[in-house]
Design a protein around this motif. Structure first.
Motif, mmCIF file in Angstrom:
data_model
loop_
_atom_site.group_PDB
_atom_site.id
_atom_site.type_symbol
_atom_site.label_atom_id
_atom_site.label_comp_id
_atom_site.label_asym_id
_atom_site.label_seq_id
_atom_site.Cartn_x
_atom_site.Cartn_y
_atom_site.Cartn_z
ATOM 1 N N ARG A 159 7.459 22.871 -1.308
ATOM 2 C CA ARG A 159 6.792 23.739 -0.340
ATOM 3 C C ARG A 159 5.920 23.010 0.671
ATOM 4 N NH1 ARG A 159 4.838 29.016 -3.926
ATOM 5 N NH2 ARG A 159 6.937 29.627 -4.664
ATOM 6 N N VAL A 160 5.427 21.836 0.305
ATOM 7 C CA VAL A 160 4.494 21.118 1.180
ATOM 8 C C VAL A 160 5.128 19.837 1.704
ATOM 9 C CG1 VAL A 160 2.232 20.027 1.372
ATOM 10 C CG2 VAL A 160 2.528 22.061 -0.070
ATOM 11 N N ILE A 161 5.412 19.808 2.991
ATOM 12 C CA ILE A 161 5.960 18.616 3.644
ATOM 13 C C ILE A 161 4.802 17.796 4.198
ATOM 14 C CG2 ILE A 161 7.445 17.775 5.508
ATOM 15 C CD1 ILE A 161 8.916 20.463 5.378
ATOM 16 N N ASP A 162 4.830 16.504 3.955
ATOM 17 C CA ASP A 162 3.808 15.627 4.537
ATOM 18 C C ASP A 162 4.102 15.472 6.028
ATOM 19 O OD1 ASP A 162 2.204 13.363 5.359
ATOM 20 O OD2 ASP A 162 1.922 12.935 3.237
ATOM 21 N N GLN A 163 3.292 16.089 6.861
ATOM 22 C CA GLN A 163 3.551 16.137 8.293
ATOM 23 C C GLN A 163 3.368 14.791 8.986
ATOM 24 O OE1 GLN A 163 4.854 18.774 9.771
ATOM 25 N NE2 GLN A 163 4.754 19.969 7.881
ATOM 26 N N LEU A 213 0.823 -1.202 0.000
ATOM 27 C CA LEU A 213 0.000 0.000 0.000
ATOM 28 C C LEU A 213 0.857 1.251 0.000
ATOM 29 C CD1 LEU A 213 -1.575 0.959 3.446
ATOM 30 C CD2 LEU A 213 0.510 -0.389 3.218
ATOM 31 N N ASP A 214 0.251 2.353 -0.405
ATOM 32 C CA ASP A 214 0.918 3.644 -0.258
ATOM 33 C C ASP A 214 0.015 4.549 0.569
ATOM 34 O OD1 ASP A 214 -0.543 5.473 -2.625
ATOM 35 O OD2 ASP A 214 -0.322 3.370 -3.167
ATOM 36 N N ILE A 215 0.619 5.305 1.486
ATOM 37 C CA ILE A 215 -0.142 6.146 2.392
ATOM 38 C C ILE A 215 0.531 7.507 2.561
ATOM 39 C CG2 ILE A 215 -1.287 4.321 3.709
ATOM 40 C CD1 ILE A 215 0.905 4.480 5.786
ATOM 41 N N SER A 216 -0.247 8.450 3.061
ATOM 42 C CA SER A 216 0.227 9.819 3.234
ATOM 43 C C SER A 216 -0.528 10.451 4.397
ATOM 44 C CB SER A 216 -0.020 10.614 1.950
ATOM 45 O OG SER A 216 -1.419 10.736 1.718
ATOM 46 N N LYS A 217 -0.581 11.770 4.416
ATOM 47 C CA LYS A 217 -1.295 12.467 5.490
ATOM 48 C C LYS A 217 -2.788 12.167 5.467
ATOM 49 C CE LYS A 217 -2.637 16.795 3.243
ATOM 50 N NZ LYS A 217 -2.617 18.264 3.355
ATOM 51 N N TRP A 218 -3.276 11.630 4.350
ATOM 52 C CA TRP A 218 -4.695 11.316 4.249
ATOM 53 C C TRP A 218 -5.063 10.081 5.070
ATOM 54 C CZ3 TRP A 218 -6.448 15.601 2.711
ATOM 55 C CH2 TRP A 218 -5.775 16.358 1.747
ATOM 56 N N GLN A 219 -4.066 9.403 5.605
ATOM 57 C CA GLN A 219 -4.288 8.295 6.546
ATOM 58 C C GLN A 219 -3.575 8.641 7.852
ATOM 59 O OE1 GLN A 219 -2.982 7.501 3.285
ATOM 60 N NE2 GLN A 219 -5.063 7.235 2.556
ATOM 61 N N PRO A 220 -4.086 9.610 8.607
ATOM 62 C CA PRO A 220 -3.385 10.097 9.797
ATOM 63 C C PRO A 220 -3.401 9.131 10.981
ATOM 64 C CG PRO A 220 -5.514 11.167 9.620
ATOM 65 C CD PRO A 220 -5.338 10.364 8.363
ATOM 66 N N THR A 221 -4.377 8.218 10.999
ATOM 67 C CA THR A 221 -4.506 7.293 12.121
ATOM 68 C C THR A 221 -4.305 5.865 11.642
ATOM 69 O OG1 THR A 221 -6.092 8.791 13.181
ATOM 70 C CG2 THR A 221 -5.983 6.528 14.008
ATOM 71 N N VAL A 222 -3.223 5.251 12.097
ATOM 72 C CA VAL A 222 -2.895 3.888 11.669
ATOM 73 C C VAL A 222 -2.530 3.045 12.884
ATOM 74 C CG1 VAL A 222 -1.341 2.449 10.293
ATOM 75 C CG2 VAL A 222 -2.044 4.699 9.426
ATOM 76 N N ASN A 223 -3.096 1.865 12.956
ATOM 77 C CA ASN A 223 -2.666 0.874 13.949
ATOM 78 C C ASN A 223 -1.587 0.038 13.266
ATOM 79 O OD1 ASN A 223 -2.330 -1.497 15.471
ATOM 80 N ND2 ASN A 223 -4.409 -1.402 16.259
ATOM 81 N N TYR A 224 -0.336 0.405 13.486
ATOM 82 C CA TYR A 224 0.763 -0.206 12.742
ATOM 83 C C TYR A 224 0.947 -1.692 13.098
ATOM 84 C CZ TYR A 224 1.712 4.677 11.754
ATOM 85 O OH TYR A 224 1.594 5.986 11.358
ATOM 86 N N LYS A 225 0.635 -2.035 14.317
ATOM 87 C CA LYS A 225 0.757 -3.443 14.715
ATOM 88 C C LYS A 225 -0.215 -4.296 13.908
ATOM 89 C CE LYS A 225 1.228 -4.193 19.080
ATOM 90 N NZ LYS A 225 0.940 -4.369 20.534
ATOM 91 N N ALA A 226 -1.444 -3.800 13.756
ATOM 92 C CA ALA A 226 -2.432 -4.520 12.951
ATOM 93 C C ALA A 226 -2.044 -4.472 11.469
ATOM 94 C CB ALA A 226 -3.820 -3.915 13.154
ATOM 95 N N LEU A 227 -1.559 -3.328 11.027
ATOM 96 C CA LEU A 227 -1.137 -3.192 9.628
ATOM 97 C C LEU A 227 -0.076 -4.225 9.260
ATOM 98 C CD1 LEU A 227 -1.371 -1.414 7.029
ATOM 99 C CD2 LEU A 227 0.563 -0.104 7.923
ATOM 100 N N ALA A 228 0.825 -4.484 10.186
ATOM 101 C CA ALA A 228 1.927 -5.415 9.930
ATOM 102 C C ALA A 228 1.447 -6.833 9.652
ATOM 103 C CB ALA A 228 2.891 -5.418 11.111
#
Length: 272
Positions: A35-39, A5-20
């Protein structure tokens, strides 16, 4: 095989343990032009590192000249490594026409990344712009193309050869609520090629002291030897615990079972 998958600021909430438990590879956005850094980038990178998810990075390109392309590439490379992060590869995301000669700008972007030390560089190009942009794909190590079906479930093959096909923007994956972009391998490069250089970040327990780990996958194969070719002796279920003696450099955990030892893949274990 798991999901890419590819993700960015549009997915601000991730359960990385489940994602793994489902993700074999993540591609994280670093910036949209200079000019725009993905925070959210460093949060995503840290989450991947802490949960043994291999990841690469991409930058949406906005350069308006060859020199501007070099500046964007330098910003991209620097930001991708902030806080000590070490992505496996870099991608120039070319989706909008920002200069008359997109070929020259993209070549300069890639060349600058290589000068800075990037070993693997890819090009993501909009399907409908593949020919009109006239990019020199030989300058990159892999090509990534999006092409979706309206239902978000069917696969429509790209008209052009590529190594990664972004086949839906309506995908689902554990750890993220809502739709995500999912990708599949379509060329000669294997998942191993993309994740080469990935190092497990699970702390290795001392061989003199057994530690208990919990299974995160729904089902995890128990093998006789530390290899995908090892004979499957059984399976562990999600939530079960195992006694881990050691984890080797290839990510296989040596597990104590009665008076013998067996092996499971450590990516799907978490230390409790």
């Amino acid at each position: 095989m798991g999901k890419i998958l590819d993700i960015s600021k549009w997915q601000p909430t991730v359960n990385y343990k489940a994602l793994a438990t489902e993700c074999d590879l993540a591609i994280l956005r670093v910036q949209d032009g200079s000019r725009v850094i993905d925070q959210i980038y460093t949060k995503h990178a840290t989450g991947c590192e802490n949960n043994n998810i291999p990841y690469g990075v991409y930058a949406f390109c906005r350069f308006t000249s060859v020199e501007d392309a070099k500046v964007e590439a330098r910003d991209f490379y620097k930001r991708a490594h902030v806080d000590g992060h070490k992505p496996l590869f870099f991608v120039a995301d070319v989706e909008v026409k920002t200069m008359s000669n997109m070929r020259a700008g993209t070549n300069a972007f890639i060349a600058e990344l290589r000068r800075l030390g990037a070993e693997k560089v890819g090009i993501y190009v909009a399907h409908h712009l593949h020919d009109s942009f006239n990019l020199d794909y030989s300058k990159s190590d892999f090509k990534w193309i999006p092409r979706y079906a309206a239902d978000g479930k069917s696969i429509i093959e790209p008209k052009f050869t590529c190594d990664l096909h972004q086949w839906t923007e309506k995908g689902k994956i554990a750890g993220i609520n809502g739709p995500v972009d999912l990708n599949r391998l379509t060329g000669t490069k294997s998942l191993k090629w993309f994740i080469q250089g990935h190092t497990l970040t699970v702390s290795k327990p001392s061989t003199s002291k057994v530690k208990r780990y919990t299974v995160t996958a729904d089902l995890l194969n128990i093998r006789k030897s530390p290899s995908n070719d090892g004979k499957v002796l059984g399976q562990l279920k999600k939530g079960q615990t195992v006694q881990v003696v050691s984890i080797n450099k290839d990510g296989w955990a040596k597990v104590k079972s009665n008076e013998t030892f067996v092996y499971v893949y450590a990516k799907y274990l978490v230390f409790k």
